[in-house]
Scaffold this motif. Sequence first.
Motif, PDB file in Angstrom:
ATOM      1  N   GLY A 672       0.824  -1.206   0.000  1.00 45.14           N
ATOM      2  CA  GLY A 672       0.000   0.000   0.000  1.00 45.14           C
ATOM      3  C   GLY A 672       0.854   1.250   0.000  1.00 45.14           C
ATOM      4  O   GLY A 672       0.555   2.229  -0.697  1.00 45.14           O
ATOM      5  N   PHE A 673       1.932   1.238   0.800  1.00 52.00           N
ATOM      6  CA  PHE A 673       2.858   2.370   0.824  1.00 52.00           C
ATOM      7  C   PHE A 673       3.507   2.564  -0.544  1.00 52.00           C
ATOM      8  O   PHE A 673       3.618   3.693  -1.039  1.00 52.00           O
ATOM      9  N   MET A 674       3.944   1.439  -1.175  1.00 46.92           N
ATOM     10  CA  MET A 674       4.612   1.535  -2.465  1.00 46.92           C
ATOM     11  C   MET A 674       3.667   2.118  -3.517  1.00 46.92           C
ATOM     12  O   MET A 674       4.072   2.941  -4.334  1.00 46.92           O
ATOM     13  N   ALA A 675       2.411   1.707  -3.508  1.00 43.36           N
ATOM     14  CA  ALA A 675       1.452   2.211  -4.485  1.00 43.36           C
ATOM     15  C   ALA A 675       1.130   3.673  -4.244  1.00 43.36           C
ATOM     16  O   ALA A 675       0.937   4.452  -5.177  1.00 43.36           O
ATOM     17  N   ARG A 676       1.061   4.034  -2.965  1.00 43.27           N
ATOM     18  CA  ARG A 676       0.684   5.403  -2.609  1.00 43.27           C
ATOM     19  C   ARG A 676       1.839   6.373  -2.821  1.00 43.27           C
ATOM     20  O   ARG A 676       1.658   7.504  -3.284  1.00 43.27           O
ATOM     21  N   GLN A 677       3.035   5.938  -2.502  1.00 41.34           N
ATOM     22  CA  GLN A 677       4.167   6.857  -2.442  1.00 41.34           C
ATOM     23  C   GLN A 677       4.856   7.053  -3.786  1.00 41.34           C
ATOM     24  O   GLN A 677       5.384   8.130  -4.056  1.00 41.34           O
ATOM     25  N   PHE A 678       4.855   6.001  -4.640  1.00 38.83           N
ATOM     26  CA  PHE A 678       5.640   6.084  -5.873  1.00 38.83           C
ATOM     27  C   PHE A 678       4.703   5.992  -7.084  1.00 38.83           C
ATOM     28  O   PHE A 678       4.113   4.948  -7.345  1.00 38.83           O
ATOM     29  N   GLU A 679       4.586   7.113  -7.771  1.00 37.56           N
ATOM     30  CA  GLU A 679       3.708   7.178  -8.947  1.00 37.56           C
ATOM     31  C   GLU A 679       4.493   6.744 -10.188  1.00 37.56           C
ATOM     32  O   GLU A 679       5.056   7.567 -10.914  1.00 37.56           O
ATOM     33  N   ILE A 680       4.535   5.435 -10.375  1.00 38.53           N
ATOM     34  CA  ILE A 680       5.248   4.855 -11.519  1.00 38.53           C
ATOM     35  C   ILE A 680       4.302   3.912 -12.252  1.00 38.53           C
ATOM     36  O   ILE A 680       3.327   3.416 -11.685  1.00 38.53           O
ATOM     37  N   ALA A 681       4.619   3.669 -13.545  1.00 38.56           N
ATOM     38  CA  ALA A 681       3.759   2.827 -14.384  1.00 38.56           C
ATOM     39  C   ALA A 681       4.018   1.350 -14.109  1.00 38.56           C
ATOM     40  O   ALA A 681       4.977   0.969 -13.418  1.00 38.56           O
ATOM     41  N   GLY A 682       3.168   0.523 -14.680  1.00 38.61           N
ATOM     42  CA  GLY A 682       3.276  -0.908 -14.455  1.00 38.61           C
ATOM     43  C   GLY A 682       4.610  -1.484 -14.896  1.00 38.61           C
ATOM     44  O   GLY A 682       5.148  -2.395 -14.255  1.00 38.61           O
ATOM     45  N   GLY A 683       5.164  -0.968 -15.980  1.00 45.65           N
ATOM     46  CA  GLY A 683       6.454  -1.459 -16.430  1.00 45.65           C
ATOM     47  C   GLY A 683       7.548  -1.171 -15.435  1.00 45.65           C
ATOM     48  O   GLY A 683       8.444  -1.999 -15.212  1.00 45.65           O
ATOM     49  N   ASN A 684       7.492  -0.003 -14.789  1.00 46.57           N
ATOM     50  CA  ASN A 684       8.481   0.330 -13.769  1.00 46.57           C
ATOM     51  C   ASN A 684       8.280  -0.513 -12.514  1.00 46.57           C
ATOM     52  O   ASN A 684       9.250  -0.932 -11.865  1.00 46.57           O
ATOM     53  N   ILE A 685       7.024  -0.772 -12.187  1.00 44.16           N
ATOM     54  CA  ILE A 685       6.744  -1.630 -11.027  1.00 44.16           C
ATOM     55  C   ILE A 685       7.322  -3.021 -11.252  1.00 44.16           C
ATOM     56  O   ILE A 685       7.900  -3.633 -10.349  1.00 44.16           O
ATOM     57  N   ARG A 686       7.167  -3.522 -12.448  1.00 43.76           N
ATOM     58  CA  ARG A 686       7.747  -4.833 -12.763  1.00 43.76           C
ATOM     59  C   ARG A 686       9.253  -4.811 -12.589  1.00 43.76           C
ATOM     60  O   ARG A 686       9.857  -5.739 -12.035  1.00 43.76           O
ATOM     61  N   ASN A 687       9.915  -3.745 -13.065  1.00 47.49           N
ATOM     62  CA  ASN A 687      11.369  -3.648 -12.934  1.00 47.49           C
ATOM     63  C   ASN A 687      11.792  -3.600 -11.473  1.00 47.49           C
ATOM     64  O   ASN A 687      12.787  -4.220 -11.082  1.00 47.49           O
ATOM     65  N   VAL A 688      11.040  -2.851 -10.657  1.00 45.28           N
ATOM     66  CA  VAL A 688      11.382  -2.752  -9.231  1.00 45.28           C
ATOM     67  C   VAL A 688      11.223  -4.117  -8.563  1.00 45.28           C
ATOM     68  O   VAL A 688      12.089  -4.558  -7.790  1.00 45.28           O
ATOM     69  N   ALA A 689      10.128  -4.802  -8.832  1.00 44.21           N
ATOM     70  CA  ALA A 689       9.894  -6.114  -8.222  1.00 44.21           C
ATOM     71  C   ALA A 689      10.978  -7.101  -8.630  1.00 44.21           C
ATOM     72  O   ALA A 689      11.465  -7.889  -7.803  1.00 44.21           O
ATOM     73  N   GLY A 726      12.959  12.091   1.980  1.00 43.92           N
ATOM     74  CA  GLY A 726      11.627  12.250   2.539  1.00 43.92           C
ATOM     75  C   GLY A 726      10.570  11.455   1.797  1.00 43.92           C
ATOM     76  O   GLY A 726       9.517  11.125   2.360  1.00 43.92           O
ATOM     77  N   GLU A 727      10.822  11.143   0.541  1.00 44.63           N
ATOM     78  CA  GLU A 727       9.841  10.394  -0.232  1.00 44.63           C
ATOM     79  C   GLU A 727       9.674   8.969   0.268  1.00 44.63           C
ATOM     80  O   GLU A 727       8.663   8.322  -0.006  1.00 44.63           O
ATOM     81  N   PHE A 728      10.685   8.459   0.986  1.00 43.03           N
ATOM     82  CA  PHE A 728      10.602   7.088   1.470  1.00 43.03           C
ATOM     83  C   PHE A 728       9.872   6.972   2.797  1.00 43.03           C
ATOM     84  O   PHE A 728       9.674   5.870   3.298  1.00 43.03           O
ATOM     85  N   GLY A 729       9.512   8.141   3.385  1.00 42.63           N
ATOM     86  CA  GLY A 729       8.709   8.112   4.611  1.00 42.63           C
ATOM     87  C   GLY A 729       9.387   7.325   5.706  1.00 42.63           C
ATOM     88  O   GLY A 729      10.591   7.468   5.972  1.00 42.63           O
ATOM     89  N   GLU A 730       8.588   6.456   6.359  1.00 42.31           N
ATOM     90  CA  GLU A 730       9.130   5.672   7.478  1.00 42.31           C
ATOM     91  C   GLU A 730      10.151   4.635   7.038  1.00 42.31           C
ATOM     92  O   GLU A 730      10.822   4.019   7.882  1.00 42.31           O
ATOM     93  N   TYR A 731      10.300   4.447   5.701  1.00 40.91           N
ATOM     94  CA  TYR A 731      11.275   3.460   5.226  1.00 40.91           C
ATOM     95  C   TYR A 731      12.547   4.132   4.699  1.00 40.91           C
ATOM     96  O   TYR A 731      13.349   3.489   4.011  1.00 40.91           O
ATOM     97  N   ALA A 732      12.749   5.409   5.049  1.00 41.77           N
ATOM     98  CA  ALA A 732      13.910   6.137   4.533  1.00 41.77           C
ATOM     99  C   ALA A 732      15.221   5.519   4.994  1.00 41.77           C
ATOM    100  O   ALA A 732      16.227   5.543   4.276  1.00 41.77           O
ATOM    101  N   GLY A 733      15.250   4.948   6.164  1.00 43.64           N
ATOM    102  CA  GLY A 733      16.501   4.379   6.681  1.00 43.64           C
ATOM    103  C   GLY A 733      16.742   2.946   6.269  1.00 43.64           C
ATOM    104  O   GLY A 733      17.753   2.353   6.667  1.00 43.64           O
ATOM    105  N   HIS A 734      15.827   2.368   5.481  1.00 43.51           N
ATOM    106  CA  HIS A 734      15.994   0.968   5.079  1.00 43.51           C
ATOM    107  C   HIS A 734      17.038   0.870   3.968  1.00 43.51           C
ATOM    108  O   HIS A 734      16.804   1.307   2.841  1.00 43.51           O
ATOM    109  N   ARG A 735      18.204   0.350   4.338  1.00 42.52           N
ATOM    110  CA  ARG A 735      19.264   0.144   3.353  1.00 42.52           C
ATOM    111  C   ARG A 735      19.888  -1.223   3.560  1.00 42.52           C
ATOM    112  O   ARG A 735      19.931  -1.740   4.668  1.00 42.52           O
TER     113      ARG A 735
END
Length: 742
Positions: A672-689, A726-735
């Motif tokens: 839900g966070f990924m869908a809400r926070q990152f406005e990318i197309a389906g092709g980009n979502i596939r690449n990220v996954a 800031g765009e990563f919200g509560e997951y900004a420190g996840h590295r």
Amino acid sequence: MAEEFFTDSVSHILAELERIDLLVRLQVWRAQQIHQADPQFQGLYVSEQEVEGLLAQRVGMPRWAAEPAAISASDIQEAMARIAADIERRKAESIRRGIPLHLEELLHLFPLAPFERDILLICLAPELDLRYERLYAYLQDDVTKKRPSVDLVLNLLSPSAEAKLAHRRFFGGDATLRKHLLVSLFDDPSHVHPPLLGRYLKVDERVVDYLHGLQGPDGRIQPYCRRVLPRFELQDLLLPAETRGRLALMLQSLRPPGTVAPPGQPRRLVVYFQGDYGVGKQTIAEAICRELGLNLLTIDGERFLSGEASNFETALHLARREALFQRAALYWAGFDHLLAEDKRGFLGSFLQALEEHPGIIFLAGNTTWEPADALEGLPFVRIEIPRPAYAERVELWRRSLDGQTPAEDVQAVANKFRLSGGEIRDAAATARNLARWRDPTDGRTTLGDLSRACRLQSNRKLATLAQKITPHYRWEDIVLPGDRLQQLREICNSVKYRSLVYEVWGFTRKLALGKGVNILFAGPSGTGKTMAAEIMAGDLGLDLYKIDLSTVVSKYIGETEKNLSRIFAEAERSNAILFFDEADALFGKRSEVRDAHDRYANIEISYLLQKMEEYEGVVILATNLRKNMDDAFVRRMHFTVEFPFPSERDRRRIWEQIWPEALPRGADLDLGFMARQFEIAGGNIRNVALGASFLAAADGELVSMTHLIQATRREYQKMGKVMVEGEFGEYAGHRRRDTPQP
């Protein structure tokens, strides 16, 4: 007393040779007188004792065997007249009884004068009895000269020196015997450039075989020549009623005057069948030949021109002669190969041969051709044979299958694939083979077997011009607004039922062009245009080919049109879906003409408009920028589908569907966070996954939010977008552990 008729063709030939025997005997007697008077010839020629022994042997029990050795010319003439009269009487009775006499048939086929008949018989004698070689050697004073020379033949057949001079015309290049290659001239290797009288004669081997009743084709043309016994009748053919009616009228005009049916030599005619492979060109030719009582001699024109025929004109004469021997019409397949630029030199010789051929000639090819100023005085007909309509395809499938295939499957495959009759026959055989391998115990064909067989039959050449895409996605894999999904399904239905609407319901009569399905997919990159094309191809059971624009567009004038023409021509045969990705690069707006480049670019666009209207298959144009498309293209689209940028709700569905079931995922994935926070197309979502999955595989862990955040950073870098923490919200420190801090 001799029999009242000839029992076979050989007995007739032996009887004719009796006359030649008498001529040879007379000449031998004369030679004997010379040799007796001049002993210097002793040892340089065949001995007289041997000659007497040869003359004593009998050929078919000739009458002259009982005659005295020393005979006069008048006796010879009288004996020959008696033999000729007896031959004519027996020959007439044999013909009345229906006994084939091949020598007599040969005289009428070409035709040959009596003098030419006797030339042929003199040359034929050594082929039937080797003692004639010794006799000819004796008469020519040389034991090595076993074949008759022109001089010997003229001496045997000419009563005077004046007649001998007049008869030389029978040995010229245009004489019937040489023109039709019945007899050939050759030289003595020891005598360079001899005069005509010093050249030697040999009857062609195929002529000898024909006179013996052998039916096999000449060995020199056998690799690309085949005799066909017609099996089909005109009423058996699935043809439009108008075409069938005109063929019936043409048949009436071909029959000789005063005859209703065969036998009889048909009138001369050249028929050019124009159509694709398998539309029935040879089948129609067979039906015409069956009606006229003829066989069909087929010539593989492509192989004929490939270099296997060492001498084109000689091979062409042999083919024409073989058609006469076989009582056959000549069928030249692949005629359009003669129209190629590098074969133009052969075309003139070919057309001249057509003008000289006395029978019917069928030409078959794909290219439109008219003889123009050639074939003067020779009737010519060009018949265009279209691909079968839907109802005809259903019937052709029914005939080609074993009768166990359900009618609905036959109708479905007939609608989906616009194959010709020959292609349907080939596909049915392939489907049976596929079914036999899929289930050796049953072997019955299914719709899947039929569809796969059709694709195997029809996509052989297109793969060299475009990239084949194997569909992997299904309807449940794509995320689009409901209205867009419904629109895609309606497009599929328009393809599934086009035969019903156009042909059965009659819309074909209302439309001259534009019976294909032209579709425009417009939307940002990654919104599912290619995926939708794959889904439609999979649902329809058709092959999908993606056109590589880099291989199509050329800077050279006219090359782009040639490339596109080849693609559309092969796609028509392949029944494939053509997919032009980023089509605005090729189908862009026409511009104001400022220079030659603009003018030719506009010509290319106009040409594409024409090809798309003519094409009866499915064409999908995909563009990221619809505004860049030429208005004329957009206006001619049957369907336009907008692929919107996915909303947050759609992005959430894409994130949820992107993961394979076997992929290990962590419980912390916040889709839900990924869908809400990152406005990318389906092709980009596939690449990220996919990127996150590789990161997790390298870490030996489940896919977690840490991997998703890292993969998202990489995707944004690739897209050229700047991201702030800031765009990563509560997951900004996840590295990941090996990722340095900024």
